[in-house]
Design an enzyme around this catalytic site. Sequence first.
Site, PDB file in Angstrom:
ATOM      1  N   HIS A   1       0.835  -1.230   0.168  1.00 35.27           N
ATOM      2  CA  HIS A   1       0.023   0.092   0.227  1.00 35.27           C
ATOM      3  C   HIS A   1       1.202   1.498   0.078  1.00 35.27           C
ATOM      4  O   HIS A   1       1.858   1.221  -0.174  1.00 35.27           O
ATOM      5  CB  HIS A   1      -1.221  -0.039   1.497  1.00 35.27           C
ATOM      6  CG  HIS A   1      -0.267  -0.121   2.448  1.00 35.27           C
ATOM      7  ND1 HIS A   1       0.054  -1.100   2.948  1.00 35.27           N
ATOM      8  CD2 HIS A   1      -0.562   0.848   3.553  1.00 35.27           C
ATOM      9  CE1 HIS A   1       1.483  -0.592   4.213  1.00 35.27           C
ATOM     10  NE2 HIS A   1       0.400   0.136   4.669  1.00 35.27           N
TER      11      HIS A   1
ATOM     12  N   HIS B   1       1.272   4.406   2.075  1.00 32.19           N
ATOM     13  CA  HIS B   1       1.972   4.461   3.062  1.00 32.19           C
ATOM     14  C   HIS B   1       3.200   4.251   3.452  1.00 32.19           C
ATOM     15  O   HIS B   1       3.953   3.693   2.836  1.00 32.19           O
ATOM     16  CB  HIS B   1       1.474   3.720   4.608  1.00 32.19           C
ATOM     17  CG  HIS B   1       0.355   4.122   4.848  1.00 32.19           C
ATOM     18  ND1 HIS B   1      -1.051   3.873   5.744  1.00 32.19           N
ATOM     19  CD2 HIS B   1      -0.501   5.651   4.414  1.00 32.19           C
ATOM     20  CE1 HIS B   1      -1.975   3.948   5.660  1.00 32.19           C
ATOM     21  NE2 HIS B   1      -1.884   4.927   4.990  1.00 32.19           N
TER      22      HIS B   1
ATOM     23  N   ASP C   1       6.005   5.012   5.004  1.00 31.96           N
ATOM     24  CA  ASP C   1       6.566   3.407   5.620  1.00 31.96           C
ATOM     25  C   ASP C   1       6.663   1.720   4.593  1.00 31.96           C
ATOM     26  O   ASP C   1       7.495   1.045   5.028  1.00 31.96           O
ATOM     27  CB  ASP C   1       6.644   3.094   6.860  1.00 31.96           C
ATOM     28  CG  ASP C   1       4.980   2.788   7.146  1.00 31.96           C
ATOM     29  OD1 ASP C   1       4.394   3.005   6.848  1.00 31.96           O
ATOM     30  OD2 ASP C   1       4.763   2.332   7.538  1.00 31.96           O
ATOM     31  N   HIS C   2       5.939   1.844   3.696  1.00 32.16           N
ATOM     32  CA  HIS C   2       6.154   0.365   3.161  1.00 32.16           C
ATOM     33  C   HIS C   2       6.592   0.800   1.518  1.00 32.16           C
ATOM     34  O   HIS C   2       6.865   0.285   0.933  1.00 32.16           O
ATOM     35  CB  HIS C   2       4.846  -0.084   2.180  1.00 32.16           C
ATOM     36  CG  HIS C   2       4.072  -0.552   4.344  1.00 32.16           C
ATOM     37  ND1 HIS C   2       3.776  -1.777   4.150  1.00 32.16           N
ATOM     38  CD2 HIS C   2       3.446   0.453   5.274  1.00 32.16           C
ATOM     39  CE1 HIS C   2       3.736  -1.748   5.788  1.00 32.16           C
ATOM     40  NE2 HIS C   2       3.546  -0.546   6.706  1.00 32.16           N
TER      41      HIS C   2
ATOM     42  N   HIS D   1      -7.015  -1.981   6.003  1.00 27.75           N
ATOM     43  CA  HIS D   1      -6.757  -0.925   6.431  1.00 27.75           C
ATOM     44  C   HIS D   1      -7.301   0.752   6.270  1.00 27.75           C
ATOM     45  O   HIS D   1      -7.737   0.765   5.639  1.00 27.75           O
ATOM     46  CB  HIS D   1      -5.367  -1.165   5.904  1.00 27.75           C
ATOM     47  CG  HIS D   1      -4.165  -0.053   6.678  1.00 27.75           C
ATOM     48  ND1 HIS D   1      -4.134  -0.232   8.087  1.00 27.75           N
ATOM     49  CD2 HIS D   1      -3.026   0.889   5.890  1.00 27.75           C
ATOM     50  CE1 HIS D   1      -2.819   0.982   8.272  1.00 27.75           C
ATOM     51  NE2 HIS D   1      -2.035   1.458   7.303  1.00 27.75           N
TER      52      HIS D   1
ATOM     53  N   ASP E   1      -0.363  -3.662   5.984  1.00 30.61           N
ATOM     54  CA  ASP E   1      -0.618  -3.339   7.238  1.00 30.61           C
ATOM     55  C   ASP E   1      -2.547  -4.077   7.308  1.00 30.61           C
ATOM     56  O   ASP E   1      -3.145  -3.395   6.560  1.00 30.61           O
ATOM     57  CB  ASP E   1      -0.953  -1.661   7.769  1.00 30.61           C
ATOM     58  CG  ASP E   1       0.338  -1.297   7.717  1.00 30.61           C
ATOM     59  OD1 ASP E   1       1.586  -2.040   7.393  1.00 30.61           O
ATOM     60  OD2 ASP E   1       1.384   0.688   7.903  1.00 30.61           O
TER      61      ASP E   1
ATOM     62  N   HIS F   1       6.327  -4.874  11.848  1.00 29.10           N
ATOM     63  CA  HIS F   1       6.150  -3.122  11.621  1.00 29.10           C
ATOM     64  C   HIS F   1       5.369  -2.797  13.483  1.00 29.10           C
ATOM     65  O   HIS F   1       4.480  -2.444  14.185  1.00 29.10           O
ATOM     66  CB  HIS F   1       4.503  -3.083  11.414  1.00 29.10           C
ATOM     67  CG  HIS F   1       3.542  -2.293  10.485  1.00 29.10           C
ATOM     68  ND1 HIS F   1       2.625  -1.498  11.382  1.00 29.10           N
ATOM     69  CD2 HIS F   1       3.855  -1.736   9.576  1.00 29.10           C
ATOM     70  CE1 HIS F   1       2.442  -0.758  10.757  1.00 29.10           C
ATOM     71  NE2 HIS F   1       3.463  -0.400   9.728  1.00 29.10           N
TER      72      HIS F   1
END
Lengths: 303, 303
Positions: free
Chosen positions: B62, B64, B66-67, B142, B212, B270
């Site tokens: 996805h 976000h 941090d991914h 999510h 997530d 995570h």
Amino acid sequence: MRFEVTILGSSSATPIYNRNPTSQVLNINERLYLVDCGEGTQQQMLRFDVRASRIDHIFISHLHGDHYLGLVGLLSSLHLNGRKKTLKLFGPPQLLEIIDLQFKYSETVLQYQIDFIPTNPLAAETILVNEDVSVETIPLNHRISCTGFLFREKKRLRKLYKEKLERLAVPVEHFTALKKGADYVDLKGRVYKNDELTSDSDNPRSFAYCSDTMFDERYFEQIKGADMLYHEATFLHAMLDRANDTHHTTALQAAQIANITGAKKLLIGHFSARYKTLDELLEEAQSEFPNTALAIEGKTFFI
Amino acid sequence: MRFEVTILGSSSATPIYNRNPTSQVLNINERLYLVDCGEGTQQQMLRFDVRASRIDHIFISHLHGDHYLGLVGLLSSLHLNGRKKTLKLFGPPQLLEIIDLQFKYSETVLQYQIDFIPTNPLAAETILVNEDVSVETIPLNHRISCTGFLFREKKRLRKLYKEKLERLAVPVEHFTALKKGADYVDLKGRVYKNDELTSDSDNPRSFAYCSDTMFDERYFEQIKGADMLYHEATFLHAMLDRANDTHHTTALQAAQIANITGAKKLLIGHFSARYKTLDELLEEAQSEFPNTALAIEGKTFFI
């Protein structure tokens, strides 16, 4: 006044273990100014105890990834950590589009405001003035539009001869005017010229940040006499052709530029990943300009 | 056949020293598959001797940061390091727009091709099948569209009883047919049933990657019986409300999901930056599902 730079990253585009892409943070009178923000800059700040929340100004030189790919993550973390203060961001006009697109798709609505000030790659312009410093863009010569940044300390007020003022019993309320250069007239009407009671403050210091660029005389006049010149030195001079092709500088050229422009100290960085150790780059630059240092991660240099 | 996962990053959105945002690399029969690519993933690969050039498939769950914020830097480095081989990239449709915009402004024209396969967040779909593995998306729950990935080893051919074949002097050219399940008829016309000469291969193994997401029964059926379940566990269960608000899972919930779906082993990761040490998260999960491990950077788990 504190005026120092801490190196957060020193490598060029391809990654190498233990060297991070370009980023530096200036501490000018306890305010932090971030210059470029390569991938991993946040981790480097944690590593070297630089508190991201103290940064109010970020400067991005150009849109090659090794100079800005850490920015969206940093802006996002500031948001998640509760920042409310406005942040001033300076960089190429297209940078805002890149940030907006990524926040649109992550559905991030920042809790703080970003004042975005687009830089002009074609002319030196003053983009920030505050009580401590002025910042000018330096038009550089790279493959894509790129500006360096010239930080000039603001001229400080004149310094009082404290003992003499005490002896003459000059009232405190006159001090500000004296610092600003006014003469002093005592109760009997006697005039003391300002330079009898004060001395000039130290010369304002300057820090010139030049990354990425090839050797190009057009920006030399602007950076003349810098107290500290940071200049990229991607290659050894044996690779001059490659440096020219990719619009970069060699260590020798960086040192020549320091000489030509009368820099007091030279910092070199933006090292190609082909150099596992940096001794040769340093030696080459020092052969031309002895007061050269390597922009090593975590090191702080006083300007 | 080798089937293992190495953890490159285990932290959630805000950075913490010594934990990197999410990324994992699977080695399936000597081919590398990268799953998510948080900022700094390239540095982590250098640190743990994962050769980026060996990666032919990248999966992004996805958008976000941090991914995926390490992706553009990685794609760019592969280009600078001379990659020519096509790379398959799987992720949300908007990912391509983000990449294209950044390469447009850096004036990067990749020397290799990216085959982009957009994922559908609404339905489980098989997005890759090759001789070693099939990969399905797992629709997760999510804040923004997000899919996990289910890696299922391909069913291997049947195993030959080598000694028996030698005794019967079965010619080598029959072996492939036997492995595929055919019976064998000798020169005298005698029929040997396939299961007299071969045994079934081991059951295909599976690895489910779920990050997530909040606890949501809708994806449980799909991940049933995973040999290894990686599940996010952002918070301790004491913070269940926060987990629900942010559409994340607690360590206890991750363990419950492992139990409900009959996972053989659970990996949790995570982790929120608020947890400086991870013991409590591990203990909480193990209290419900003992065969749990922490997805610690640099650790390799055999599936």
